[in-house]
Scaffold this active site. Structure first.
Site, PDB file in Angstrom:
ATOM      1  CE1 TYR A 144      -3.665   2.261   0.925  1.00 11.91           C
ATOM      2  CE2 TYR A 144      -2.584   3.266   2.475  1.00 11.91           C
ATOM      3  CZ  TYR A 144      -3.540   3.310   1.880  1.00 11.91           C
ATOM      4  OH  TYR A 144      -4.448   4.468   1.761  1.00 11.91           O
ATOM      5  CG  ASP A 239       5.859   3.484   0.708  1.00  6.95           C
ATOM      6  OD1 ASP A 239       6.158   4.127   1.922  1.00  6.95           O
ATOM      7  OD2 ASP A 239       4.731   3.131   0.387  1.00  6.95           O
ATOM      8  CE  LYS A 267       2.294   6.851   8.717  1.00  7.64           C
ATOM      9  NZ  LYS A 267       1.137   6.387   7.759  1.00  7.64           N
TER      10      LYS A 267
END
Ligand code: HOZ
Length: 429
Positions: A144, A239, A267
């Site tokens: 994802y 990622d 984040k």
């Protein structure tokens, strides 16, 4: 009938927010019951609106490495509150952040700050396409990379949790340009590359996958991807939104010693505030506007509040490598403790773990990819989740997520989690 404040809030939320939540996994649909609404957190504990306390193992899906409401980070943000917090113009902290990222993750020679992991990943893919002048990308089933259209094909996280790995609203044209390979399966990648000669711009991967539950790359897999990319002029994108600065100071790429061409971050570089970044080889990043022609922009990019929190946390991690040893120790204590209890109870469930991330799968099969992850007993997972919650331990509300640990977990917390695990297993099996 007495209803809890969480329940009242959820009822109200459902009438004004789709599904009552602002990100699907939060809705508890995969585990039954209603979501609890969080009021505050400190250290390793969160408190809900009804003042129930839980030891939590989500840590905002990664960034709260130092635990919640860390005073040093709070103090750093305080300073911004007096000086104002959004200008839409360059600021000193952005330069400091770029310097720190490039120092801690040396594969990143130049970096662009954005507002979320989704934005970082969609921008990195655009840049890879612009740089190579090619259109297709390869992603892995169960990975994802946020909710941009090109990633919602065989997507992990909430998309698998709700059984919709391919989202309506993604056009066929976009879907045609996303090719799907299997995690840990180099042959599946090579076949796609061979069938699409000179058409593939990028391979994007979570180098340690955390969105189909935690799945580790097998020996040689990431090296193999590096090799395929080098031979075929393909941009390799890691990622590291959840793993960067968590699994090592320099992320998975440092821990496993493999350099991608581009990296996406999220984040974590905001210490938990909304932020993201993508960066890598200067040759590629120099194509980004205004240095180059590939357009990408954002008013809130490099926002002062997010920068101050992120700088405080990253500087601390950079200067205190003992944090990583601490995270490893906490991870080992928990995983070994759970394994020991499972053995005692005659259960041979698979646990995938690395450092401060782990997933307990409700199957004894080895979990190496999307297909094997899906063989987990989801009904049993739901019961386990509820049973742990009842005992004051808040887990990720889906089998297809990783758990994240912080250094705020004390020995007492670990003992409580292990007690809750044993009692829950006895209750549900
Ligand atoms: N797996 C997601 C984080 N990468 C969960 C967060 C969410 O969707 O709310």
């Amino acid at each position: 009938m007495i209803t809890s404040i969480s329940q009242q809030l959820f009822e109200k939320a459902q009438s004004i927010i789709p599904g009552g939540v602002n990100s699907p996994v939060r809705a508890f649909k995969a585990v039954g019951g209603n979501p609890i609404f969080i009021k505050k957190a400190k250290g390793a504990c969160i408190y809900d609106e009804d003042n129930n306390k839980y030891i939590e193992l989500i840590n905002s899906w990664g960034p709260m490495i130092l635990g919640h409401a860390n005073e040093m980070i709070a103090e750093a943000m305080q300073q911004v509150l007096t000086d104002s917090w959004s200008f839409g113009a360059p600021t000193r902290r952005e330069v400091e952040m770029a310097e720190l990222i490039t120092e801690m993750m040396p594969s990143i020679e130049k970096v662009r700050l954005v507002n979320s992991g989704t934005e970082a990943c969609l921008s990195a893919v655009r840049v890879a396409r612009g740089f190579t002048n090619r259109e297709k990308i390869i992603k892995f089933a169960g990975c994802y990379h946020g909710h941009a259209d090109c990633f919602l094909i065989a997507a992990g996280s909430g998309a698998i949790t709700f059984g919709a790995p391919d989202s309506p609203g993604v056009t066929q044209g976009v879907a045609n340009d996303t090719l799907i390979a299997n995690y840990n399966d180099l042959v599946s990648v090579q076949n796609l590359v061979d069938a699409n000669k000179d058409k593939i711009a990028a391979i994007i991967i979570e180098p340690v996958a955390g969105n189909m539950g935690l799945v580790l790359p097998e020996k040689g897999f990431l090296e193999g991807l590096r090799n395929i990319c080098d031979k075929n002029g393909i941009v390799l994108i890691f990622d590291e939104v959840m793993t960067g600065f968590r699994l090592a100071k320099g992320g998975v790429q440092e821990r496993l010693n493999i350099k991608p061409d581009l990296t996406t971050l999220g984040k974590i570089i905001g210490g938990g505030l909304p932020v993201g970044a993508y960066g890598g080889k200067a040759e590629i990043m120099n194509c980004v506007a205004p240095a180059g022609k590939i357009y990408q922009a954002g008013t809130l990019s490099g926002n002062p509040l997010a920068m101050s929190a992120g700088l405080a946390m990253l500087n601390y991690l950079n200067e205190n490598p003992s944090v990583y040893q601490n995270l490893e120790n906490i991870g080992q204590k928990l995983v070994q403790g759970i394994q020991k209890i499972n053995q005692k109870l005659g259960l041979n469930y698979t646990i995938n773990s690395i450092g401060s991330m782990f997933t307990l799968f409700f199957t004894s099969e080895k979990i190496v990819d999307f297909g094997t992850a899906q063989r987990s007993d989801l009904v049993l997972f739901g019961k386990y989740f509820q049973s742990m919650l009842k005992r004051g331990v808040y887990l990720a509300p889906s089998q297809f997520e990783s758990l994240f640990l912080s250094i705020a977990l004390t020995q007492e917390d670990i003992d409580h989690i292990l007690y809750a695990h044993e009692a829950s297993m006895k209750e549900i099996i």
